[in-house]
Design an enzyme around this catalytic site. Sequence first.
Site, PDB file in Angstrom:
ATOM      1  N   LEU A 123      95.552   5.233  42.033  1.00 53.91           N
ATOM      2  CA  LEU A 123      94.867   4.625  43.165  1.00 53.91           C
ATOM      3  C   LEU A 123      95.302   5.309  44.450  1.00 53.91           C
ATOM      4  O   LEU A 123      96.398   5.847  44.535  1.00 53.91           O
ATOM      5  CB  LEU A 123      95.162   3.128  43.208  1.00 53.91           C
ATOM      6  CG  LEU A 123      94.756   2.365  41.943  1.00 53.91           C
ATOM      7  CD1 LEU A 123      95.136   0.899  42.054  1.00 53.91           C
ATOM      8  CD2 LEU A 123      93.267   2.517  41.663  1.00 53.91           C
ATOM      9  N   GLY A 124      94.432   5.306  45.436  1.00 58.25           N
ATOM     10  CA  GLY A 124      94.746   5.952  46.702  1.00 58.25           C
ATOM     11  C   GLY A 124      94.080   7.302  46.857  1.00 58.25           C
ATOM     12  O   GLY A 124      94.225   7.966  47.873  1.00 58.25           O
ATOM     13  N   CYS A 125      93.333   7.708  45.839  1.00 60.02           N
ATOM     14  CA  CYS A 125      92.626   8.982  45.874  1.00 60.02           C
ATOM     15  C   CYS A 125      91.131   8.715  45.950  1.00 60.02           C
ATOM     16  O   CYS A 125      90.625   7.834  45.271  1.00 60.02           O
ATOM     17  CB  CYS A 125      92.900   9.791  44.610  1.00 60.02           C
ATOM     18  SG  CYS A 125      94.618  10.239  44.378  1.00 60.02           S
ATOM     19  N   GLN A 126      90.445   9.500  46.759  1.00 55.34           N
ATOM     20  CA  GLN A 126      88.990   9.383  46.814  1.00 55.34           C
ATOM     21  C   GLN A 126      88.388   9.914  45.516  1.00 55.34           C
ATOM     22  O   GLN A 126      87.452   9.344  44.977  1.00 55.34           O
ATOM     23  CB  GLN A 126      88.441  10.154  48.008  1.00 55.34           C
ATOM     24  CG  GLN A 126      86.943  10.031  48.148  1.00 55.34           C
ATOM     25  CD  GLN A 126      86.423  10.757  49.372  1.00 55.34           C
ATOM     26  OE1 GLN A 126      87.134  11.530  50.006  1.00 55.34           O
ATOM     27  NE2 GLN A 126      85.183  10.504  49.712  1.00 55.34           N
ATOM     28  N   SER A 127      88.937  10.998  45.005  1.00 53.61           N
ATOM     29  CA  SER A 127      88.498  11.554  43.728  1.00 53.61           C
ATOM     30  C   SER A 127      89.103  10.721  42.599  1.00 53.61           C
ATOM     31  O   SER A 127      90.057   9.985  42.804  1.00 53.61           O
ATOM     32  CB  SER A 127      88.995  12.993  43.577  1.00 53.61           C
ATOM     33  OG  SER A 127      88.557  13.789  44.637  1.00 53.61           O
TER      34      SER A 127
END
Length: 146
Positions: free
Chosen positions: A58-62
């Site tokens: 979590l915390g990634c756009q991808s």
Amino acid sequence: MINSPFPLEPTPAEAQATIAEEFSFFGDWSERYQYLIDLGRKLPTFPEEWKSEEHRLLGCQSMVWIVPEGNADKLIFHAISDSAIVSGLIYLALRVYSGRSAADILATEPDYVSAIGLAKHLSPTRSNGLAAMLAFIRDTAKAQQQ
């Protein structure tokens, strides 16, 4: 014993120095981005069954999935992204940290990020994703030391 699929320089500091040296050969950021994409293609095969919410970072756009294995003596990280550039960022992080002891991981700041100029050239969402991945690696190492 688990083996790392990445070139394992004797120390994380040497791995970071090698990364900085490799990136110094490129004159501009379009060449560096292409090199990141090329590195991402070198990531080992990631099992489809690991591409689950349980392993999603979590915390990634991808979409990024990361799976740790091992113990405090040696931690191996397996990871992949649906983004070519993010896969290259994963490759660099795993090159520095995968196959290391928890103590080595915790003692190693990701100096390569500023040394090769990533801090200045990543979009805010990619910077956040990289920070989330590095935090996951450190948190995993901390948990193994307890």
